[in-house]
Design a protein around this motif. Structure first.
Motif, PDB file in Angstrom:
ATOM      1  N   ASP A 128      -8.178   1.683  -8.932  1.00  0.00           N
ATOM      2  CA  ASP A 128      -7.044   0.948  -8.364  1.00  0.00           C
ATOM      3  C   ASP A 128      -7.452  -0.141  -7.364  1.00  0.00           C
ATOM      4  O   ASP A 128      -6.590  -0.802  -6.791  1.00  0.00           O
ATOM      5  N   SER A 183      -1.698  -0.105  -5.760  1.00  0.00           N
ATOM      6  CA  SER A 183      -0.503   0.514  -5.171  1.00  0.00           C
ATOM      7  C   SER A 183       0.380  -0.496  -4.451  1.00  0.00           C
ATOM      8  O   SER A 183       1.542  -0.206  -4.163  1.00  0.00           O
ATOM      9  N   GLN A 184      -0.140  -1.684  -4.164  1.00  0.00           N
ATOM     10  CA  GLN A 184       0.667  -2.727  -3.516  1.00  0.00           C
ATOM     11  C   GLN A 184       1.667  -3.357  -4.479  1.00  0.00           C
ATOM     12  O   GLN A 184       2.619  -4.000  -4.034  1.00  0.00           O
ATOM     13  N   ARG A 193       1.734  -7.620 -11.068  1.00  0.00           N
ATOM     14  CA  ARG A 193       1.916  -6.526 -12.028  1.00  0.00           C
ATOM     15  C   ARG A 193       2.664  -7.054 -13.254  1.00  0.00           C
ATOM     16  O   ARG A 193       3.718  -7.698 -13.129  1.00  0.00           O
ATOM     17  N   GLU A 249      -0.591   2.130   2.839  1.00  0.00           N
ATOM     18  CA  GLU A 249       0.622   2.355   3.631  1.00  0.00           C
ATOM     19  C   GLU A 249       0.361   1.972   5.083  1.00  0.00           C
ATOM     20  O   GLU A 249      -0.783   1.774   5.497  1.00  0.00           O
ATOM     21  N   GLU A 260      -3.002  10.735  -1.855  1.00  0.00           N
ATOM     22  CA  GLU A 260      -1.883  11.516  -2.383  1.00  0.00           C
ATOM     23  C   GLU A 260      -2.290  12.977  -2.537  1.00  0.00           C
ATOM     24  O   GLU A 260      -3.399  13.289  -2.967  1.00  0.00           O
ATOM     25  N   ARG A 305      -2.778   5.305  -1.824  1.00  0.00           N
ATOM     26  CA  ARG A 305      -1.719   4.306  -1.636  1.00  0.00           C
ATOM     27  C   ARG A 305      -1.980   3.571  -0.331  1.00  0.00           C
ATOM     28  O   ARG A 305      -2.329   4.183   0.689  1.00  0.00           O
ATOM     29  N   PRO A 322       3.532  -1.855  -7.456  1.00  0.00           N
ATOM     30  CA  PRO A 322       3.837  -0.749  -8.377  1.00  0.00           C
ATOM     31  C   PRO A 322       4.711  -1.131  -9.563  1.00  0.00           C
ATOM     32  O   PRO A 322       4.614  -0.513 -10.626  1.00  0.00           O
ATOM     33  N   ARG A 335      -5.684   9.722  -6.304  1.00  0.00           N
ATOM     34  CA  ARG A 335      -4.920   8.486  -6.135  1.00  0.00           C
ATOM     35  C   ARG A 335      -4.732   8.159  -4.660  1.00  0.00           C
ATOM     36  O   ARG A 335      -4.466   9.047  -3.835  1.00  0.00           O
ATOM     37  N   HIS A 388      -5.051  -3.846  -3.834  1.00  0.00           N
ATOM     38  CA  HIS A 388      -4.985  -2.494  -4.374  1.00  0.00           C
ATOM     39  C   HIS A 388      -3.765  -2.370  -5.271  1.00  0.00           C
ATOM     40  O   HIS A 388      -2.684  -2.907  -4.964  1.00  0.00           O
TER      41      HIS A 388
END
Length: 441
Positions: free
Chosen positions: A148, A45-46, A67, A187, A344, A185, A48, A183, A43
């Motif tokens: 994402d 979000s892992q 990234r 976590e 989010e 994330r 950023p 969105r 994903h």
């Protein structure tokens, strides 16, 4: 093994036990089936920040999701072009501006291209610059980032991303749109469990609603005993809210309905599911209506399918916001990951539900997963016994029935499982020669 051999292993109402037991077949799957299908990598979000990476293994290949400086995402082959050492050996981290091999210190840019080598003068006059080593780490050519969620197809042969997943992508949309801002994330960490069974066995079970009444009887009975003296309208603690529905009767599971899609994908619980009765959160519903409009908000929140399978590597739960990732390791070994997702802009309660559900149901130490793990590992051994070479998938099968395309089925139908095996056979057969010598494994 040739095309004819593979097709003989999957029949309309049964499959050969070699699909679970044969290591030879598993190794063939790696560079035929898994390389030609779209598999979940990770994903967004892992990772950023530029240089952030996640290491995974798909189709037997070590990969890095990285990234890039421009904000994009690349999936690289995690292999130094010099001696083959993985550039990183931890699961997740940050590489700052470059990737450096821990063996001989060859360095690479974040896009995988070769940056520098030690003892540079030693390569003068050599053929290094025209060799494969000078090309760097190499990048996976077929990568798609959808809401994402990052997917990769390693082979140049295979379907387009949207053609492959089609309508089942609505399950990811439903999950992402549970955030008022759209969105998610990752976590709370990822629960990992290595199970000594074939990966197909685990994926079948995701679509199996007949086993909870017998396999998880002890957990549901214990929950019932603890809750039996409470008033009918008493608000349930989260753990009770999530465990008690596992004891619903066959009729409940049958009526929840299912849907099969091409390429092995499916949705279980299209009418309702064990997640449909979770307590409502009025302020969250208001935020969703403000973000998406009343009609779309209702569509998102009222649809709580039990499991949506993006075949072969991802299972999605919109509510609770959780996913499972299936990563095959061997014919008799599968890594299963349970991820919690934070929406989010949504209340903390929703993330708490995801975390609680994963701990209660998917953790190796949970009230539920230990039942499944025992069953899977026992079946992996039991399939070796006796003269019967076949595994039955006869329930709700009518000879001559057409099960292709998008199709509604009852929630206890083994059509959901037959659909997975049919897709497996189609990809495998398409990748193999029609008349090479060989016998089924």
């Amino acid at each position: 093994m040739n095309r004819k051999d593979v097709l003989a292993l999957v029949q309309p109402d049964r499959v050969h036990r070699a699909l679970y037991l044969s290591q030879e077949l598993f190794e063939l799957e790696q560079h035929t089936f898994f390389a030609r299908t779209w598999n979940f990598v990770g994903h967004a979000s892992q990772i950023p920040q530029p240089g952030d990476y996640v290491a995974v293994q798909i189709a037997g290949q070590p990969l890095l999701m990285v990234r890039q400086p421009d904000g994009g995402i690349r999936v690289l082959y995690n292999r130094c072009a010099h001696k083959g050492m993985p550039l990183v050996t931890d699961g997740q981290g940050r590489a700052e501006r470059l990737l450096r091999c821990p063996y001989h210190a060859w360095t690479y840019r974040l896009d995988g291209s070769l940056l520098a080598t030690p003892l540079r003068a030693g390569y003068e006059g050599s053929a290094l610059q025209s060799s494969e080593a000078a090309q760097g780490m190499g990048a996976v050519a077929h990568v798609e980032v959808y809401r994402d969620f990052v997917f990769a197809r390693l082979s140049d042969s295979g379907p387009d991303f949207h053609a492959y997943f089609g309508e089942v992508l609505a399950a990811i949309d439903n999950l992402a749109d549970r955030s008022p801002v759209g969105r998610l994330r990752v976590e709370g960490g990822i629960l990992r469990n290595v199970i000594h069974c074939n990966w197909k066995m685990y994926l079948e079970n995701i679509n199996d609603t007949v086993h909870p009444l017998s396999a998880h009887e002890s957990a549901t009975q214990a929950a019932r005993r603890l809750w039996q003296d409470q008033p009918e309208d008493a608000p349930k603690p989260m753990a009770m809210e999530q465990i008690l529905p596992f004891g619903a009767g066959y009729d409940f599971f049958d009526r929840m309905g299912g849907r099969i899609y091409p390429h092995g994908h499916s949705m279980l619980g299209v009418n309702f599911s064990i997640h449909s009765g979770y307590a409502q959160v009025p302020e969250y519903e208001a935020a969703m209506q403000a973000a998406h409009g009343a009609e779309r908000a209702a569509e998102i929140l009222q649809r709580s399918p039990q499991n949506s399978v993006c075949f072969p590597s991802l299972a999605v739960k919109g509510s609770p916001q959780a996913i499972r990732v299936i990563r095959p390791l061997a014919a008799d070994r599968t890594l299963v990951e349970a991820w919690s997702l934070r929406a989010e802009g949504a209340p903390e309660l929703l993330f708490e539900r995801a975390m609680t559900y994963n701990r209660l149901v998917f953790s190796p130490m949970s009230m539920v997963a230990h039942d499944d793990v025992h069953l899977f590992e026992s079946m992996q051994q039991g399939l070796r016994a006796g003269p019967n070479d076949w595994v039955s998938l006869h329930r709700d099968h009518r000879p001559g029935a057409d099960e292709t395309g998008v199709r509604e089925v009852n929630g206890t139908s083994e059509a959901l499982m037959r659909n997975q095996f049919r897709a497996w056979a189609e990809v495998m057969a398409d990748a193999l020669p029609p008349d090479a010598p060989g016998e089924p494994a």
